[in-house]
Each structure stands twice: as structure tokens, then as C-alpha cells.
Design an enzyme around this catalytic site. Structure first.
Site, PDB file in Angstrom:
ATOM      1  N   ASN A 160       0.809  -1.218   0.000  1.00 54.58           N
ATOM      2  CA  ASN A 160       0.000   0.000   0.000  1.00 54.58           C
ATOM      3  C   ASN A 160       0.841   1.266   0.000  1.00 54.58           C
ATOM      4  OD1 ASN A 160      -3.053  -0.735   0.471  1.00 54.58           O
ATOM      5  ND2 ASN A 160      -1.868  -2.147   1.733  1.00 54.58           N
ATOM      6  N   GLU A 197     -11.472  -9.043  -1.862  1.00 56.36           N
ATOM      7  CA  GLU A 197     -10.831  -9.195  -0.560  1.00 56.36           C
ATOM      8  C   GLU A 197     -11.793  -9.843   0.434  1.00 56.36           C
ATOM      9  OE1 GLU A 197      -7.800  -5.597   0.090  1.00 56.36           O
ATOM     10  OE2 GLU A 197      -9.863  -4.910  -0.120  1.00 56.36           O
TER      11      GLU A 197
END
Length: 559
Positions: free
Chosen positions: A401, A520
Site C-alpha cells: 500500500n 478481498e
């Protein structure tokens, strides 16, 4: 030339800290001890030219502090550090640690301490505080010239005057709860916004009340002659209503702002201006933690803040010692189950409290200005993980990220390229994940940086799609390769028709735009089957595996 007395042109007000010529002369006896303490403290930071220059000037402080030429060069070096990404809090902490180290060596382990030695320690501490105060006052003068608003030091002086008169004072620490969402505004609007809001605040306060600019995104409201506690509460309520109204900007735009306000009383919550200001900020911090818009100071806030402060100190040490970890959560083909990639997830095991939540880690990193230090560690740790997998015969891609601030960092692509070249790893091995909020900032600059990252071969994924400020214009104008369906929709889709429609829409949208949809939070077989039926090809979640260390992942992959 070593200076033994303050010159008339001195920028530092030694008299305000009860420092005379003899005091300044006595500091020379600490030169060797001071130098070793400075060197030891700053050795923990990555060396660069700006820091080295600052260290050299700081080492000379005991002998040169009263020299106006040294003062000017030292203040310029301080500001050069700020310009290179060092945080103000970080630099202040260096000095407090250096003084503490000197004091421990001078006083530690002695059965009794003589008056001369105690005086010398006090002189050192007051001299350093005088120098630091000078830097902060220079900053404040520049801020007042730029924004026309008095700053924190002016607020402290005003509070001291009120306290000396025996008056009861209310103090509000006011900040914007959604200030991060304003960085998409142009520079003119951003520069004018604090003054615009300060003028609006004054209209909702009494004539004798004063508004000052505090730290980043903060205002300090001083309410003299408070009769009852309901007065500051009422003032805060007026300000809350004011913040609830659209704010017209110079460009003609209007923005909605949300505030968080902490309140304290003087002298009830602080016998000095500094302690009362700290109490008001703790109250605001406590309100933020409880997701409230207003809170009075409570002694429990101080304890919670102290715990967080100690945790932040230990996090800083973990960054220096590189004891943070990256764990891998597998990403799998939903049709046949084989592993096609992995997401690198931040983990930190605290020796007393156990695993620390990653969002809290990132909050503390941003609060303390450690983002560049963290990114340095993150990229090297990601490269190391990729190299270890390659050595084990695992050539899958890895993702990690990036933050909104990273999308405004011009140096990030070059920094990443240097790491790729050093580790001899192709950029194609990495997918860089961004949240939708990261795209709300400077669109043009963010797009430019993303294109530079793509030129390195890296893929770009949009994380948690559908939970933020979704816009089709982002998807068609930015160089995205992947859309990640947020786990909240995946978990709810079997029981909620609305969530199922959202998942279906995101999957179709990704495929229509030539991107890969990846879900996810897949936890069971029913969810996997449903996602396959919708056309989603890849996913991650506990159905396949929990995040694990690199060593554990290698064993898992080969099994």
C-alpha cells in the site's frame, strides 16, 4: 571565534531565560560532553548533507550560542532540515534527548550533587530552550506575515497575562476533522482558508475573545473571564454550527468543514499557560478518539496520551532497529485455487501489548512526520521479501500500500527505481495499491506520479473500491491495472441484494475497462463460488490463508 557574551544583534533573548554572560561562559566546559551526546543521538538518523551541516553547527552550541552569526546559520540549518522532510517534533525530541543524556552523565550515580553542578545543568537546559524558542518565534513571525494571524506563542503570552491578573480563562483547541480532504483545492484557496475560518469564528464569539493559529490545521480560542463552565461549552456549540455551514472560497467554490474541539479551564486544568494548552489539546485528541465533536479535559486523557506517546517512542525505535515486519497474504486464482500473488501487510509485535493494529501504526507515523523514514524501510523490506521468494523459486508478484501523501511525493518514483536497481528486481514484480481517498488530493500531480511508477513496470491497483469517493473519471483517466473489491461487500453479498449488486457492478466495470477484479475477505466456499459466477477471477482471504511471515509463506506455497 568562541563567543562569551551575547552580542547586541543576538536573535536569542537570553534575559528572558535569566541567562547572563557568566552562564554562557560556563557552557564551554560542557563542549566535549555535548558533542558526544549530539553525535550519539543523531547517529540514529539516516545521514545526509543537510543533517550533517546541522549537526556540525549544533555541536558548536556551547561555545557559539551567543554569537549572532552562529544563531543565523543554525536557524537556517534547522529550516533546511524541515524542507528535507524532517519533522519539527522529531528535531525537538533530539534536543530533549541530548539534554537528558548530558544531565544523566553529569548527575547520575552521585550520592550528592553540588550547587555548581546543579547550576551548570540548569544553565544548559535553559540555554537550549532559549535557542529552540528563538527558532519557533522566527517561524511564528513568518506565519503572521504570511497569514496575518497571531500564532501559538502569542496565545501563550496572552494566557500568561490573564493568569497573572488572577482571571479564570477558557481555552478551546479547534481543528478540522476533515482537513485532509481539502488538499485538492488550489494553492490560493488553501492559503486563504485558515484566515477565512478565523474571521468566521470571531463573528461567533464575544468581542473580548481572541483567536490564534496553533499547529497544523488548529486554532486556539481564548475566552477571558469565564464565570461558569457552560460558557466555553456554549462557545464551542456556536463554533460547531458555524463549521456546519458551507464556506465560500476565493475561487468561488464552497466547501463543507467539520470540527473537533477540546476545552480546558485555567487555572483549574493547568496552572501555567503551557499545561493548560496541553490539556485543551488532550481534550481534542480524546474527542477525536471517541469520534465526538467536543470534549472537556479529563485526567484520563493525559494517561491515554502518555501511553500513546510511549508507544510512539517505541515505534520510532522499531523503525530505527527495523523490527517492523511485512507478512504476506496469498492472492489466489478463484477457479483452480493456485497462488498468483501476495499482498505485503504491515505488522508490529509490541513486546508488552502484542500485535499493534496497522492503522494505529500509520497514524503515529503520519503524526510524527516519519513517513519518509517508513517508506525507506518499506521499500527495502518489500525488495528483501521479493528476493527471498525468488531464491526459493517463487516468482509471484507482490503488492503493498501507498498513502495519499505518497501520491504527492515527487521523489517516490526515483526512490523506488533506485531500490529496484540495487536489488536487481524488475518493477513488474510489484503492484502498488492506492485507496480512493488518495485520488482526492492533487489529481494532476498524482496522475503524473502514477504514470512515472508505471514506466518502471509497476502495476497500480485501486484498493477498497466503492467505499470512498468513487468516480468513473478516475478509472478512465488514471493508469490503473486492478480494482480490489472491498471485503465489506464480499462478506455481505450472500445476505444483501444491494451488496451483491455492488460487487457485480465493480467486477463488470473492471472487466469492461481492461482491469483485473480482485476480491478481498473471502472466507468460505459459497463466497468463492458466487464471485466466480459474477466473473471475478482472483481473490484473497482466510479461505486460502491468513497473512504469514515470508518464511511461513515459502513453506505454505511449496506445500
Amino acid at each position: 571565534m568562541t563567543t562569551t557574551s551575547a552580542s547586541p544583534e543576538s536573535l536569542i533573548d537570553f534575559a528572558a531565560f535569566d541567562l547572563g554572560e557568566d552562564d554562557l561562559r560556563s557552557l564551554a566546559s560542557l563542549a566535549s560532553l555535548w558533542k558526544s551526546s549530539v553525535t550519539a543521538e543523531c547517529a540514529r538518523s539516516e545521514p545526509d548533507a543537510a543533517l550533517q551541516h546541522f549537526i556540525e553547527l549544533t555541536v558548536a552550541l556551547p561555545g557559539e550560542i551567543a554569537d549572532s552569526d552562529w544563531q543565523q546559520r543554525w536557524i537556517r540549518a534547522w529550516h533546511e532540515l524541515l524542507g528535507r522532510g524532517y519533522g519539527q517534533v522529531e528535531i525537538l525530541r533530539w534536543f530533549f534527548n541530548i539534554v537528558d543524556a548530558c544531565e544523566k552523565i553529569l548527575l547520575g550515580g552521585r550520592d550528592s550533587v553540588g550547587r555548581v553542578l546543579l547550576s551548570l545543568v540548569g544553565t544548559l537546559r535553559r540555554s537550549v530552550i532559549a535557542a529552540i524558542t528563538c527558532v519557533l518565534e522566527v517561524d511564528e513571525l513568518a506565519q503572521q506575515e504570511a497569514g496575518g494571524l497571531p500564532g501559538e506563542l502569542a496565545a501563550l503570552r496572552f494566557l500568561r497575562e490573564l493568569l497573572q491578573g488572577g482571571r479564570v480563562v477558557g481555552l478551546l483547541s479547534v481543528s478540522l476533522a476533515n482537513r485532509d480532504s481539502f488538499t485538492y483545492l488550489d494553492a490560493n484557496d488553501l492559503q486563504r482558508l485558515p484566515a477565512t475560518l478565523a474571521r468566521r469564528m470571531r463573528r461567533h464569539l464575544r468581542e473580548e475573545d481572541r483567536v490564534f493559529v496553533g499547529r497544523e490545521g488548529e486554532w486556539l480560542v481564548v475566552l477571558p473571564d469565564v464565570k461558569v463552565m457552560s460558557q466555553p461549552t456554549l462557545a464551542a456549540a456556536h463554533l460547531e454550527r458555524m463549521f456546519g455551514e458551507p464556506v465560500p472560497l476565493f475561487s468561488g467554490r464552497k466547501v463543507m468543514v467539520r470540527s473537533t474541539i477540546g476545552a480546558a479551564l485555567l487555572p483549574q486544568h493547568g496552572a501555567s499557560a503551557e499545561t493548560a494548552l496541553h490539556a485543551a489539546r488532550l481534550a481534542r485528541w480524546g474527542a477525536q478518539g471517541r469520534r465526538q465533536s467536543f470534549a472537556w479535559f479529563d485526567a484520563g486523557f493525559a494517561e491515554s496520551w502518555q501511553q500513546r506517546h510511549e508507544l510512539a517512542e517505541e515505534l520510532r525505535e522499531a523503525l530505527f532497529q527495523e523490527t517492523l515486519e511485512l507478512h504476506i497474504q496469498p492472492q489466489n486464482d478463484l477457479a483452480d485455487g493456485h497462488c498468483i500473488g501476495g499482498e505485503l501487510l504491515l505488522r508490529w509485535r509490541h513486546e508488552r501489548t502484542g500485535w499493534v493494529p496497522p492503522p494505529l501504526i500509520m497514524e503515529m507515523i503520519e503524526e510524527n512526520g516519519w513517513r519518509l523514514m517508513f517508506n525507506d524501510w518499506l521499500l527495502r523490506a518489500a525488495m528483501r521479501a521479493a528476493a527471498e521468494l525468488e531464491k526459493a523459486g517463487i516468482g509471484i508478484g507482490l503488492s503493498f500500500n501507498l498513502t495519499a501523501a505518497d501520491m504527492l511525493d515527487d521523489d517516490l518514483p526515483e526512490f523506488l527505481e533506485q531500490n529496484l536497481l540495487t536489488w536487481r528486481i524488475p518493477g513488474e514484480r510489484f503492484t502498488l495499491e492506492l485507496t480512493e481517498s488518495a485520488l482526492m488530493f492533487d489529481r494532476a500531480k498524482g496522475s503524473s506520479i502514477m504514470h512515472r511508477l508505471r514506466k518502471l513496470g509497476c502495476r497500480i491497483a485501486l484498493d477498497d473500491f466503492g467505499t470512498g469517493y468513487s468516480s468513473l473519471s478516475y478509472l478512465v483517466s488514471l493508469p490503473l491495472n486492478e480494482l480490489k473489491v472491498d471485503r465489506s461487500f464480499v462478506v455481505a453479498m450472500l445476505d444483501s441484494a444491494d451488496s451483491l449488486r455492488v460487487v457485480s457492478t465493480i467486477v463488470d466495470l473492471a472487466r469492461d475497462l481492461g482491469m483485473m477484479p480482485l476480491a478481498e475477505g473471502i472466507e468460505d466456499e459459497q463466497q468463492r463460488v458466487q464471485l466466480l459466477a459474477l466473473g471475478c477471477v482472483a481473490g484473497q482471504g482466510y479461505l486460502y490463508a491468513q497473512p504469514m511471515t515470508v518464511e511461513q509463506f515459502i513453506v505454505w506455497y511449496h506445500s
